[in-house]
Every structure is written in structure tokens, then in C-alpha cells.
Motif scaffolding. Structure first.
Motif, PDB file in Angstrom:
ATOM      1  N   UNK A 238      -3.139  24.553 -39.981  1.00 32.62           N
ATOM      2  CA  UNK A 238      -4.162  25.125 -39.107  1.00 32.62           C
ATOM      3  C   UNK A 238      -4.444  26.574 -39.504  1.00 32.62           C
ATOM      4  N   UNK A 239      -3.392  27.322 -39.805  1.00 31.87           N
ATOM      5  CA  UNK A 239      -3.579  28.717 -40.199  1.00 31.87           C
ATOM      6  C   UNK A 239      -4.288  28.832 -41.542  1.00 31.87           C
ATOM      7  N   UNK A 240      -4.200  27.791 -42.356  1.00 24.75           N
ATOM      8  CA  UNK A 240      -4.899  27.780 -43.645  1.00 24.75           C
ATOM      9  C   UNK A 240      -6.355  27.352 -43.493  1.00 24.75           C
ATOM     10  N   UNK A 241      -6.765  27.029 -42.257  1.00 25.90           N
ATOM     11  CA  UNK A 241      -8.160  26.703 -42.009  1.00 25.90           C
ATOM     12  C   UNK A 241      -8.477  25.224 -41.931  1.00 25.90           C
ATOM     13  N   UNK A 242      -7.450  24.378 -41.955  1.00 32.23           N
ATOM     14  CA  UNK A 242      -7.685  22.937 -41.860  1.00 32.23           C
ATOM     15  C   UNK A 242      -7.845  22.537 -40.393  1.00 32.23           C
ATOM     16  N   UNK A 243      -8.715  21.584 -40.080  1.00 27.14           N
ATOM     17  CA  UNK A 243      -8.833  21.106 -38.695  1.00 27.14           C
ATOM     18  C   UNK A 243      -7.501  20.562 -38.192  1.00 27.14           C
ATOM     19  N   UNK A 244      -7.198  20.837 -36.931  1.00 26.52           N
ATOM     20  CA  UNK A 244      -5.918  20.427 -36.361  1.00 26.52           C
ATOM     21  C   UNK A 244      -5.848  18.917 -36.171  1.00 26.52           C
ATOM     22  N   UNK A 245      -4.662  18.370 -36.438  1.00 31.58           N
ATOM     23  CA  UNK A 245      -4.358  16.962 -36.205  1.00 31.58           C
ATOM     24  C   UNK A 245      -3.189  16.861 -35.236  1.00 31.58           C
ATOM     25  N   UNK A 246      -2.835  15.630 -34.861  1.00 29.68           N
ATOM     26  CA  UNK A 246      -1.736  15.431 -33.917  1.00 29.68           C
ATOM     27  C   UNK A 246      -0.454  16.082 -34.418  1.00 29.68           C
ATOM     28  N   UNK A 247      -0.155  15.923 -35.709  1.00 24.77           N
ATOM     29  CA  UNK A 247       1.096  16.486 -36.228  1.00 24.77           C
ATOM     30  C   UNK A 247       1.086  18.018 -36.238  1.00 24.77           C
ATOM     31  N   UNK A 248      -0.079  18.633 -36.127  1.00 22.80           N
ATOM     32  CA  UNK A 248      -0.125  20.086 -35.974  1.00 22.80           C
ATOM     33  C   UNK A 248       0.255  20.481 -34.544  1.00 22.80           C
ATOM     34  N   UNK A 249      -0.179  19.669 -33.586  1.00 20.92           N
ATOM     35  CA  UNK A 249       0.304  19.883 -32.215  1.00 20.92           C
ATOM     36  C   UNK A 249       1.809  19.671 -32.127  1.00 20.92           C
ATOM     37  N   UNK A 250       2.340  18.706 -32.874  1.00 22.05           N
ATOM     38  CA  UNK A 250       3.779  18.458 -32.873  1.00 22.05           C
ATOM     39  C   UNK A 250       4.516  19.674 -33.429  1.00 22.05           C
ATOM     40  N   UNK A 251       3.977  20.278 -34.472  1.00 24.35           N
ATOM     41  CA  UNK A 251       4.573  21.506 -35.017  1.00 24.35           C
ATOM     42  C   UNK A 251       4.633  22.578 -33.932  1.00 24.35           C
ATOM     43  N   UNK A 252       3.520  22.794 -33.237  1.00 20.73           N
ATOM     44  CA  UNK A 252       3.479  23.810 -32.184  1.00 20.73           C
ATOM     45  C   UNK A 252       4.434  23.463 -31.050  1.00 20.73           C
ATOM     46  N   UNK A 253       4.509  22.175 -30.729  1.00 15.78           N
ATOM     47  CA  UNK A 253       5.411  21.715 -29.675  1.00 15.78           C
ATOM     48  C   UNK A 253       6.865  21.968 -30.078  1.00 15.78           C
ATOM     49  N   UNK A 254       7.195  21.753 -31.343  1.00 19.66           N
ATOM     50  CA  UNK A 254       8.547  22.035 -31.830  1.00 19.66           C
ATOM     51  C   UNK A 254       8.846  23.530 -31.761  1.00 19.66           C
ATOM     52  N   UNK A 255       7.855  24.359 -32.082  1.00 14.85           N
ATOM     53  CA  UNK A 255       8.033  25.818 -31.944  1.00 14.85           C
ATOM     54  C   UNK A 255       8.338  26.194 -30.510  1.00 14.85           C
TER      55      UNK A 255
END
Length: 334
Positions: A238-255
Motif C-alpha cells: 500500500x505504501x508503494x502505491x498499490x491498491x489495498x487488498x484483503x492481505x494488506x488489511x491483515x498486515x495492518x491487523x497484525x500490526x
């Protein structure tokens, strides 16, 4: 498909592009003063004074659409302010709390910013589709001249960021909150909606530790625009500019889970995940946490999306299972 029978009325709105849209207006029930601020205190910002930088025409006492009386700033971010407000159409002499709402409004510097208006509109449309106890309800998208705003339920509580600073939760309480977040996030994903900017200041907790997710519809989830993101919880993609996917929410949730279980620490300290991965840094170990429990967090903080869990429910199941295997160690850690 929206069911018109679920709404009191349909109102016609006109956007800047002269496109006419039908936007439903929900019936707002009387609020229990002991339960429910979509916005909490400083809901859009981890730290800082929510009273700073208030627009002159949006001070407490101002009235929008001859209907919404602004009472107090309860949230503040780079693009929006959140007010506790009174909906004069809902005020009742018998119930003083009737008509209490949260009102999220674009700051004056963004009122003619097409991207900011589209972001606010996207947030409304996304959240309008969601009907879950763990997600804040929105009622209407409206404008008064060039002032665009959303009305939503008022949730009396605090942000997860504030709660972590004050509570020092035991492991059972921490897992309760993580589990509630998992259920709400899993529901949103089941409808095809990705949050895109999941972080502690976008989760509110009531006195009874009920959670409410807010601020869905981040622009990053659709177009890859990262200008409104908080970098400490966003995935490297996401920080690299790619549209967010479910696994990006999972990354944030893990954080966030890492922060809850470590009393507010972040896995990469003051670095964003993108900076950390470019430097080949791994998440910092949490003192006293069994390696099996930490391993679940670390795997879902991986740079590669494919290494993370496919769903919030899977992440929670794995974290809970490993935690239950090491209950005594985790309790001593807390």
C-alpha cells in the motif's frame, strides 16, 4: 443492491459534476448516553490536540443545513474534523440524548479538492453498505454550500490508541479486543470491502469493550493514493502505491495486534513497513512472548502478501490457538 424499504426516505443530492444521485437517509434511533462518538476523542489522529486548527466557520455553535448544530470537536485529522452534533430533526423533549450524532466534515483547505471530496464520498458509500455491530453506522452524505460532511452514529468511548496507552490490558482482554476486531473486519471483507487504512485511531472502544471500526473507504483501497495514510500500520504494498487488498488489511491487523499485546509498541518502531523491509529489518521480538505466538504475528507482517493469512478469521484462529497453548507464559508476560 440497497433495499429501499430499509430507509425512511430518499433524498436527491447534486454533486459537483452535476450527476444526480439518490442517497438514502437512515432513521437515527435515540442513543444511550452510556454507550455510544464515531470519532471518539481524536479518532482520526493518534496524537495531537483535536482543538487545533479549527476552521472559523465550523466552530461549536455553527449550524449546517439549518439542521445540524455543531457542539464539540471530538476528532481531528489532516483532511477532516469530527464534531459531536445535534440533529434538530431528531431532538425530543422526552429524550435529551435523541438527535446526538457525529458529523465528519472536510476542512476548509480541502473543500474544493476533488480528491478529498471523492474520498469522503467513497467512505460514505462503503460504510453505507456495511451493517455490523462492530462497524460504525453512517446516516447521510450532505453539503451546505461548499461544506461537505457525513453524519453518523455517536459512539461514546475512546480510540484503541488511547485505550492502549491507559489500559495495560491482560492477555484475555487483549485477545477479546483482537477477536472483536477480527469479526468486524471479516464481515467487511465478506462484502468485498477492504478498509485500506486500519490503525488504532480508526477503532473505537465503548466502556464495555465493544469495538467500532470507522473510516472505511480510504482512497488507498481504490486508487493507490497514499497521501492520507498513517505509515506505521500500512503494508509495504500500500505504501508503494498499490491498491489495498484483503492481505494488506491483515498486515495492518497484525500490526495492531502486535501493539495491543506489547502495550502500545509498533513492530518496526518509528519506521514504516516499507522502510523496514527495504532495510531488511524484521519485527522486533516482544519480551516474554512465546516464540510460537510471536511467529503468528511475524508471518502476517511479512513483506510478501502470499505469506500472510488469507482472512482475518484465519489470523485470529491461529493467534488464539497459539495463545491458548501458552496461556501461563503470556499471563506472566502481562
Amino acid at each position: 443492491m440497497l433495499d429501499p424499504t430499509a430507509f425512511d426516505s430518499w433524498r436527491l443530492h447534486q454533486t459537483d459534476g452535476l450527476t444526480l444521485e439518490l442517497l438514502p437517509t437512515l432513521q437515527l434511533p435515540a442513543e444511550d448516553p452510556d454507550i455510544s462518538p464515531a470519532g471518539g476523542r481524536a479518532a482520526n489522529q493518534d496524537d495531537g490536540n483535536p482543538m487545533s486548527g479549527i476552521d472559523a466557520d465550523l466552530e461549536p455553535g455553527a449550524v449546517l443545513r439549518s439542521r445540524y448544530v455543531l457542539e464539540e470537536v471530538i476528532g481531528c485529522g489532516g483532511h477532516c474534523l469530527v464534531f459531536r452534533a445535534k440533529d434538530l430533526h431528531r431532538v425530543s423533549a422526552e429524550d435529551p440524548s435523541a438527535g446526538c450524532i457525529a458529523l465528519k466534515v472536510l476542512r476548509s483547505v480541502h473543500r474544493r479538492d476533488d480528491r478529498a471530496i471523492k474520498r469522503l464520498t467513497r467512505e460514505f458509500r462503503q460504510m453505507q453498505r456495511l451493517g455490523h455491530a462492530g462497524i460504525a453506522r453512517v446516516f447521510d452524505l450532505d453539503r451546505d454550500g461548499d461544506i461537505w460532511f457525513i453524519t453518523m452514529e455517536l459512539i461514546r468511548g475512546q480510540t484503541l490508541a488511547q485505550w492502549m496507552k491507559q489500559a495495560s490490558p491482560d492477555v484475555n482482554t487483549a485477545m477479546q479486543v483482537i477477536g472483536a476486531c477480527s469479526e468486524a473486519l471479516e464481515y467487511a471483507h465478506s462484502t468485498g470491502i477492504v478498509h485500506g487504512d486500519l490503525k488504532p485511531s480508526n477503532i473505537l472502544l465503548t466502556r464495555d469493550l465493544e469495538i467500532k471500526l470507522i473510516d472505511f473507504g480510504s482512497v488507498a483501497s481504490a486508487s493507490g493514493d497514499v497521501s492520507a495514510l498513517t505509515p506505521f500500520y500500512a503494508s509495504p504494498q500500500v505504501l508503494a502505491g498499490m491498491p489495498a487488498e484483503i492481505r494488506d488489511d491483515i498486515f495492518s491487523f497484525a500490526c495492531m495486534s502486535y501493539a495491543i499485546l506489547s502495550e502500545g509498541e509498533r513492530p518496526f518502531g518509528d519506521l514504516s513497513s516499507l522502510e523496514a523491509h527495504r532495510s531488511r529489518l524484521c519485527p522486533a521480538a516482544i519480551a516474554g512472548m512465546p516464540v510460537e505466538v510471536f511467529g503468528v504475528l511475524a508471518r502476517n507482517l511479512a513483506r510478501d502478501r502470499e505469506q500472510r493469512c488469507a482472512s482475518a478469521a484465519q489470523f485470529h484462529r491461529e493467534l488464539l490457538a497459539r495463545s491458548e497453548e501458552h496461556t501461563s507464559e503470556l499471563q506472566s508476560h502481562h
